[in-house]
Structure formats: C-alpha cells, structure tokens
Design a protein around this motif. Structure first.
Motif, PDB file in Angstrom:
ATOM      1  N   VAL A  30      -1.173   9.496   0.365  1.00 16.13           N
ATOM      2  CA  VAL A  30      -2.293   9.205  -0.346  1.00 16.13           C
ATOM      3  C   VAL A  30      -3.558   8.957   0.107  1.00 16.13           C
ATOM      4  O   VAL A  30      -4.506   8.629  -0.414  1.00 16.13           O
ATOM      5  N   ARG A  31      -3.318   9.136   1.624  1.00 12.38           N
ATOM      6  CA  ARG A  31      -4.713   8.778   2.440  1.00 12.38           C
ATOM      7  C   ARG A  31      -5.986   9.748   2.145  1.00 12.38           C
ATOM      8  O   ARG A  31      -5.508  10.862   1.486  1.00 12.38           O
ATOM      9  N   ILE A  43       1.255   0.631  -4.729  1.00 13.67           N
ATOM     10  CA  ILE A  43       0.059   1.220  -5.269  1.00 13.67           C
ATOM     11  C   ILE A  43      -0.746   1.746  -4.464  1.00 13.67           C
ATOM     12  O   ILE A  43      -1.029   1.201  -3.177  1.00 13.67           O
ATOM     13  N   CYS A  44      -1.541   2.828  -4.703  1.00 18.77           N
ATOM     14  CA  CYS A  44      -2.791   3.207  -3.915  1.00 18.77           C
ATOM     15  C   CYS A  44      -3.811   2.909  -4.652  1.00 18.77           C
ATOM     16  O   CYS A  44      -4.089   3.630  -5.665  1.00 18.77           O
ATOM     17  N   PRO A  45      -4.701   1.936  -4.279  1.00 19.85           N
ATOM     18  CA  PRO A  45      -5.715   1.293  -5.286  1.00 19.85           C
ATOM     19  C   PRO A  45      -6.878   2.630  -5.640  1.00 19.85           C
ATOM     20  O   PRO A  45      -7.370   2.630  -6.686  1.00 19.85           O
ATOM     21  N   GLU A  46      -6.883   3.479  -4.384  1.00 19.71           N
ATOM     22  CA  GLU A  46      -8.071   4.500  -4.677  1.00 19.71           C
ATOM     23  C   GLU A  46      -7.458   5.307  -5.590  1.00 19.71           C
ATOM     24  O   GLU A  46      -8.484   6.151  -6.175  1.00 19.71           O
ATOM     25  N   SER A  55      -8.871  -0.399   5.526  1.00 19.55           N
ATOM     26  CA  SER A  55      -9.203   0.428   4.493  1.00 19.55           C
ATOM     27  C   SER A  55     -10.240  -0.423   3.585  1.00 19.55           C
ATOM     28  O   SER A  55     -10.142  -1.790   3.375  1.00 19.55           O
ATOM     29  N   LYS A 101      -2.719  -2.096   3.815  1.00 17.67           N
ATOM     30  CA  LYS A 101      -3.057  -1.202   5.227  1.00 17.67           C
ATOM     31  C   LYS A 101      -4.385  -1.805   5.911  1.00 17.67           C
ATOM     32  O   LYS A 101      -5.384  -1.842   4.935  1.00 17.67           O
ATOM     33  N   SER A 136     -10.461  -0.381   0.508  1.00 14.75           N
ATOM     34  CA  SER A 136      -9.521  -0.890  -0.544  1.00 14.75           C
ATOM     35  C   SER A 136      -8.596  -2.030   0.045  1.00 14.75           C
ATOM     36  O   SER A 136      -8.355  -3.221  -0.419  1.00 14.75           O
ATOM     37  N   CYS A 137      -7.947  -1.775   1.061  1.00 16.20           N
ATOM     38  CA  CYS A 137      -6.519  -2.420   1.441  1.00 16.20           C
ATOM     39  C   CYS A 137      -6.889  -3.466   2.463  1.00 16.20           C
ATOM     40  O   CYS A 137      -5.983  -4.230   2.825  1.00 16.20           O
ATOM     41  N   SER A 172       0.806  -1.244   0.070  1.00 22.45           N
ATOM     42  CA  SER A 172       0.080   0.022   0.053  1.00 22.45           C
ATOM     43  C   SER A 172       0.992   1.142   0.099  1.00 22.45           C
ATOM     44  O   SER A 172       1.818   1.269   0.897  1.00 22.45           O
ATOM     45  N   ALA A 173       0.679   2.146  -0.786  1.00 27.13           N
ATOM     46  CA  ALA A 173       1.388   3.240  -0.893  1.00 27.13           C
ATOM     47  C   ALA A 173       1.628   4.126   0.277  1.00 27.13           C
ATOM     48  O   ALA A 173       2.499   4.746   0.552  1.00 27.13           O
ATOM     49  N   CYS A 174       0.440   4.186   0.990  1.00 22.90           N
ATOM     50  CA  CYS A 174       0.526   4.798   2.176  1.00 22.90           C
ATOM     51  C   CYS A 174       1.480   4.221   3.341  1.00 22.90           C
ATOM     52  O   CYS A 174       2.062   5.031   4.023  1.00 22.90           O
ATOM     53  N   ARG A 224      -9.932  13.163   0.122  1.00 25.78           N
ATOM     54  CA  ARG A 224     -11.163  12.710  -0.474  1.00 25.78           C
ATOM     55  C   ARG A 224     -11.933  12.305   0.630  1.00 25.78           C
ATOM     56  O   ARG A 224     -11.504  11.880   1.892  1.00 25.78           O
TER      57      ARG A 224
HETATM   58  S1  SF4 Z   1      -6.182   2.801  -0.793  1.00 26.16           S
HETATM   59 FE1  SF4 Z   1      -6.088   3.724   1.279  1.00 26.16          FE
HETATM   60  S2  SF4 Z   1      -4.891   2.015   2.405  1.00 26.16           S
HETATM   61 FE2  SF4 Z   1      -4.686   1.374   0.366  1.00 26.16          FE
HETATM   62  S3  SF4 Z   1      -3.003   2.590  -0.375  1.00 26.16           S
HETATM   63 FE3  SF4 Z   1      -4.470   4.047  -0.705  1.00 26.16          FE
HETATM   64  S4  SF4 Z   1      -4.600   5.248   1.163  1.00 26.16           S
HETATM   65 FE4  SF4 Z   1      -3.608   3.411   1.495  1.00 26.16          FE
END
Ligand code: SF4
Length: 153
Positions: free
Chosen positions: A15-16, A41-44, A102, A99, A104-105, A7-9, A53
């Motif tokens: 990127v959060r 990668i940050c999928p969002e 989340s 992460k 996504s993650c 997770s990019a964060c 956001r």
């Molecule tokens: S989607 Fe959320 S938890 Fe996943 S990398 Fe992006 S900021 Fe981090």
C-alpha cells in the motif's frame, strides 16, 4: 485480548506510495497476527489516495501535506487519520504500531517537507491524532517497547 492498530504496510500489504510494503518480519508479529490481535489500516488509502501515488511530505511552515508536484493532499490525509481514530474507538484499541518517517504514520520522525531525503523530529497526521486521543503509539523501531507493554519478553 488487547488489539493493536498496525500500519498496513508493516503488516505486509503493498500500500506504500511506491506500491511496495515494509513487512515487519518478527516472530511476535506473526504470533499477534495468528491471534487476530492486529487491525490493519493504511490511512492514506483509507483517505482516498491510490497506490502507487506521488510521495508526500508535511510542509513545516504551513502544516499542509503536499506531494512532490505541489498538490495539496491534506484533506485525504486528515480523512485517513479520522478513519483510523474511528477504528480504534470502535474497537477499543489502546495501542498502535505505525511506520516511522511517514507523513501519516511517522511516530518520532518525518521528512522535512522539502523532498531532499532529510528527516526532522515530528509525527505524521494519523500518529498525532491517535496520540492526542490517548492511544499509545509505537514505531517499528520501538517494537521492543510495545512488546513489553504486551507482556512479551
Ligand atoms: S500511510 Fe504510508 S506508512 Fe501508513 S500504512 Fe499507508 S503506506 Fe504505510
């Protein structure tokens, strides 16, 4: 050399949803970073959402991913999950470090969809897709397990 999707964060990118990060400060992460093993990668954001956001949660009944204002962001989350899957398949990546909590993650837990800071057992959209395709997915809480898969004491 085994690569790891991260997770990019956790890698330290801001990127959060709140434009922050959650840098995972651990010597083995620094080592893997230097070795070029980590693929972020940050999928969002990959799915097209901006930062900052509004926070999103998965509605337990419908499975839709809604923000706190009632906007359905499922398409962006699904696109981000597909891009994460494309990335692991293109690079032959078998492990992911994502992460927790989340939408996504999240690996083992996510928020319950009611925006009341309550978690439930479950996985985010990207973590689910990766698991379904055979990727071994770990959260930052399970870093020791990932280390042992990588042969790190
Ligand atoms: S989607 Fe959320 S938890 Fe996943 S990398 Fe992006 S900021 Fe981090």
């Amino acid at each position: 050399m085994e690569k790891i999707l991260i997770s990019a964060c956790l890698y330290g990118h801001a990127v959060r949803y709140d434009a922050g990060h959650c840098l995972l400060d651990d010597p083995v992460i620094s080592q893997w970073r230097k070795e070029g093993r980590l693929v972020e990668i940050c999928p969002e954001m990959a799915g097209g959402l901006p930062t900052p956001r509004p926070p999103c949660e998965i509605d337990e009944k419908t499975g839709r991913i809604m923000d706190e204002h009632g906007t359905d962001n499922s398409a962006a989350f699904e696109k981000g999950a597909q891009l994460a899957l494309d990335l692991v398949q293109a690079q032959g990546i078998k492990y992911a470090l994502l992460k927790e909590n989340s939408p996504s993650c999240g690996v083992n837990f996510i928020y319950d969809g009611r925006f009341r800071s309550t978690k439930r057992v479950g996985s985010g959209i990207t973590a689910s897709v990766l698991k379904d395709h055979g990727v071994l997915v770990f959260s930052e809480c399970d870093l020791d397990k990932l280390k042992s898969h990588m042969g790190v004491e």
